[in-house]
Design an enzyme around this catalytic site. Structure first.
Site, PDB file in Angstrom:
ATOM      1  N   MET A   3      -0.547 -15.352   4.728  1.00 31.85           N
ATOM      2  CA  MET A   3      -1.104 -14.353   3.819  1.00 31.85           C
ATOM      3  C   MET A   3      -0.193 -14.145   2.618  1.00 31.85           C
ATOM      4  SD  MET A   3      -0.568 -10.664   5.678  1.00 31.85           S
ATOM      5  CE  MET A   3      -1.387  -9.936   4.232  1.00 31.85           C
ATOM      6  N   CYS A   4      -0.763 -13.487   1.614  1.00 34.67           N
ATOM      7  CA  CYS A   4      -0.042 -13.081   0.405  1.00 34.67           C
ATOM      8  C   CYS A   4       0.465 -14.312  -0.352  1.00 34.67           C
ATOM      9  CB  CYS A   4       1.075 -12.111   0.772  1.00 34.67           C
ATOM     10  SG  CYS A   4       1.739 -11.168  -0.612  1.00 34.67           S
TER      11      CYS A   4
END
Length: 439
Positions: A356-357
């Site tokens: 993620m991110c």
């Protein structure tokens, strides 16, 4: 000799009326002496604007509530001191998360804080209640008219027992509402502010609570500035949704074994939420440091302690390997040949992996781990994805791959993982217990 109060200092230019400015000529205000005074003023005011915040932690503190508060307030520029109320700096928070504090609470008695914020968790909140030093600090905060706040069990167990909610509206975790009602006017809002006192309900309201603390300290404009890049959702309390393509069943024996690597520069909020939620769902989560030490310094300077070093972790097989974000952490992951090889082996074995991110763009994409897959990432990094066609979704599952956007999507990301391993009812049960989803 008189002391100059810089908080009330005004730039030299503002003392001069428009007609005087016209007479003097604008060139006056470009002279070295005036420019220097205004530079000094700007520097002083920037320093004066730094807000000192105390976040105590204890054995049994809810790590998600503590770390989200610290992370978000530091994003706003607050000078946050994480203080252990135990005899040592390292505390054993709930769900097996270890946090290393910046100081002991005894080191904080002479500091004037602009805000004191108590995370919840049991027995952490009860330890706060019994800590006379912390009680004295928060009572002085109240006497001086400065803000104080608490979330989850802490409003009832600590603030209420100290008599600091008398005559105020406050909220807390549902199972402590009866206790709270004898000490305050109890309400069931996700976040409740009454004057300079702020309270909130639980882990699933922690991000809303932290942003409300920024508004309390700095104002609405600052709160909006910080909350934007967090990628927060607007429909707080609603059921989560996600985009799924090419659905496959995620298999496991017994309970799913999940590897969560961390590194210096890892986004602490994302790492802790993933660990916290998945351990609540009864997954076996192994937290592995890709550094040479178990203790890592995360992106907002929170010190976390891994369970093992990566060298030890790679000797096992996992039902899922999932990477939190954070720019420095993602770069450390990408540079770790051992971790990248483990991820490639995971993909080749048709086993789930996720990120993620910053990590989808900086780790998975450069190493060919998104080939033929739809994914999302932090908004500013989606242009690095070879196929960003589904990147607007908060969580994307494509077969055995799961990706997500940023700190404010982490709860949904972790709950989707729980749903894929178990089922939606199990994930919603966890979400409701955490108060991320309303009952």
């Amino acid at each position: 000799m008189a002391t100059l109060n810089f908080r009330h200092l005004t730039p030299l230019v503002s003392y001069i009326s428009p007609p005087q400015k016209s007479l003097l000529g604008s060139s006056y205000f470009r002279t070295p002496s005036v420019r220097r005074i205004n530079r000094i003023y700007t520097s002083i005011m920037a320093s004066a604007a730094d807000k000192k915040v105390l976040v105590p932690v204890a054995n049994g503190t809810e790590p998600l509530e503590a770390v989200v508060t610290i992370d978000v307030l530091r994003r706003a520029g607050a000078d946050v001191t994480v203080a252990s109320v135990e005899k040592q700096l390292c505390v054993d928070a709930c769900h097996g998360v270890k946090i290393v504090a910046d100081a002991l609470i005894s080191d904080c008695t002479d500091t004037v804080f602009d805000l004191v914020s108590l995370p919840g968790g049991m027995p952490g909140a009860a330890t706060f209640k019994d800590c006379k030093t912390l009680e004295s600090i928060v009572k002085k905060q109240a006497v001086d008219g400065r803000p104080y706040a608490a979330i989850c069990a802490a409003p009832a167990v600590a603030l209420g027992s100290w008599g600091l909610l008398k005559g105020l509206k406050a909220t807390c975790y549902p199972s402590f509402m009866n206790e709270l009602s004898s000490a305050a006017s109890a309400v069931e809002y996700r976040v409740q502010q009454d004057g300079k006192v702020l309270t909130s309900r639980g882990p699933g309201t922690a991000l809303e609570y932290a942003v409300a603390l920024i508004e309390l300290l700095y104002g609405k404009e600052k709160a909006e500035e910080i909350s934007g890049p967090l990628v927060m959702r607007s429909n707080h309390g609603a059921e989560y949704t996600f985009k799924e393509l090419n659905p496959v069943k995620w298999e496991f024996d017994g309970s799913p074994k999940i590897l969560v690597p961390i590194a210096n520069g890892t986004e602490e909020m994302e790492a802790v939420i993933i660990i916290d939620v998945l351990r609540r769902a009864k997954a076996e989560v192994v937290v592995a440091s890709v550094e040479g030490t178990l203790e890592i310094l995360a992106s907002r300077k929170v010190k976390l302690v891994a369970d093992v070093l990566l060298d030890e972790a790679i000797n096992s097989s996992y039902d899922l390997i999932v990477l939190p974000g954070g720019l420095g952490g993602a770069q450390a992951f990408a540079n770790s040949e051992k971790l990248v090889n483990l991820l490639k082996k995971q993909r080749e074995s048709n086993k789930p992996y996720g990120a993620m991110c910053a990590s989808p763009a900086l780790v998975l994409e450069p190493h060919g781990l998104l080939k033929g897959k739809k994914a999302t990432a932090f908004p500013a990094m989606c242009n690095k994805l070879s196929d960003p066609s589904e990147a607007e979704n908060r969580v994307v599952v494509d077969g055995n791959l799961v990706t997500s956007r940023g700190p404010g999507t982490t709860m949904e990301f972790a709950l989707v993982i729980a749903e894929k391993f178990f089922d939606r009812s199990k994930a919603l049960e966890v979400a409701k217990t955490m108060l991320f989803v309303q009952h």
